[in-house]
Design a protein around this motif. Structure first.
Motif, short mmCIF file in Angstrom:
data_model
loop_
_atom_site.label_atom_id
_atom_site.label_comp_id
_atom_site.label_asym_id
_atom_site.label_seq_id
_atom_site.Cartn_x
_atom_site.Cartn_y
_atom_site.Cartn_z
N SER A 1 0.80 0.70 -6.68
CA SER A 1 0.68 0.46 -5.24
C SER A 1 -0.53 1.16 -4.63
O SER A 1 -0.93 0.84 -3.52
CB SER A 1 1.97 0.86 -4.51
N SER A 2 -1.14 2.10 -5.36
CA SER A 2 -2.32 2.82 -4.87
C SER A 2 -3.62 2.24 -5.43
O SER A 2 -4.71 2.65 -5.01
CB SER A 2 -2.23 4.30 -5.24
N ALA B 1 -6.36 0.98 -3.05
CA ALA B 1 -7.10 2.02 -2.31
C ALA B 1 -8.36 2.42 -3.08
O ALA B 1 -9.45 2.52 -2.50
CB ALA B 1 -6.21 3.24 -2.08
N LYS C 1 -0.66 12.35 -2.80
CA LYS C 1 -1.23 11.80 -1.56
C LYS C 1 -2.69 11.39 -1.71
O LYS C 1 -3.23 10.68 -0.88
CB LYS C 1 -1.09 12.82 -0.43
N ALA D 1 0.85 -1.19 0.00
CA ALA D 1 0.00 0.00 0.00
C ALA D 1 0.88 1.24 0.00
O ALA D 1 1.97 1.25 0.55
CB ALA D 1 -0.90 0.00 1.22
N SER D 2 0.37 2.29 -0.64
CA SER D 2 1.18 3.50 -0.79
C SER D 2 0.81 4.58 0.22
O SER D 2 1.49 5.59 0.30
CB SER D 2 1.00 4.05 -2.19
N TYR E 1 1.14 4.41 -8.89
CA TYR E 1 -0.22 4.07 -9.33
C TYR E 1 -0.52 2.60 -9.03
O TYR E 1 -1.61 2.26 -8.57
CB TYR E 1 -0.41 4.37 -10.83
N VAL F 1 -1.81 6.34 -0.09
CA VAL F 1 -2.61 7.29 -0.84
C VAL F 1 -4.08 7.11 -0.45
O VAL F 1 -4.55 5.98 -0.29
CB VAL F 1 -2.41 7.07 -2.36
N THR F 2 -4.80 8.22 -0.28
CA THR F 2 -6.22 8.16 0.06
C THR F 2 -7.07 8.52 -1.17
O THR F 2 -6.55 9.07 -2.15
CB THR F 2 -6.56 9.12 1.21
N LEU G 1 -3.57 11.07 -9.63
CA LEU G 1 -3.03 11.43 -8.32
C LEU G 1 -2.93 12.94 -8.22
O LEU G 1 -2.64 13.62 -9.21
CB LEU G 1 -1.64 10.80 -8.14
#
Length: 166
Positions: A119-120, A123, A45, A2-3, A117, A5-6, A40
């Motif tokens: 790793s996010s 989410a 973030k 996981a990165s 991207y 990122v929300t 992003l």
């Protein structure tokens, strides 16, 4: 991995609007999103709605001749994106509509962009409950031909996509 990122609330609102097809007035239908891109934020973030990168149902037949080709043209040639595409297709038995989650990671994108991207992705996928179709695309050659999307949606049982025969 996981990165951290929300996902921005606007992204979730857009997804829910596209997912739920409530009976609407003609004007409301025209404002419904057919396709949209997410990117992003500048600080890397948050996943946000990419400004100006959408196709509305009301534009089809007006300013947009072929929504699939128009969607492909929205994709940046040298960077990653997430997309939602509301595919309308036909099998021999029935007409269907399904949302497709697309992870666009062209080979020409910078390695750092591809990594964040990738790793996010979980989410945003966790927020998109009920998505049946996910498609990772690594170049225009994978997405230009609508038959590739048709294969993702149901293979050789699909006879048309966006009203165009395959």
């Amino acid at each position: 991995m996981a990165s951290g990122v929300t996902v921005n609330d606007e992204v979730i609102r857009v997804f829910n609007d596209m997912k739920v097809r409530k009976s609407s007035t003609q004007d409301e239908v025209k404002k419904r999103k057919k396709a949209i891109l997410f990117c992003l934020s500048d600080d890397k973030k948050k996943i946000i709605v990419e400004e100006g990168k959408e196709i509305l149902v009301g534009e089809i037949g007006e300013t947009v001749d072929d929504p699939y080709i128009s969607f492909v043209k929205l994709l940046p040639p040298n960077d990653c994106r997430y997309g939602l595409y509301d595919a309308t297709y036909e099998t021999k038995e029935s007409k269907k509509e399904d949302l497709v989650f697309i992870f666009w990671a062209p080979d020409s994108a910078p390695m750092k962009s591809k990594m964040i991207y990738a790793s996010s992705k979980d989410a945003i996928k966790k927020k998109f409950t009920g998505i049946k179709h996910e498609w990772q695309v690594n170049g225009l050659e994978d997405i230009q031909d609508r038959s590739t999307l048709a294969e993702k949606l149901g293979g050789n049982v699909i006879i048309s996509l966006e009203g165009k025969p395959l």
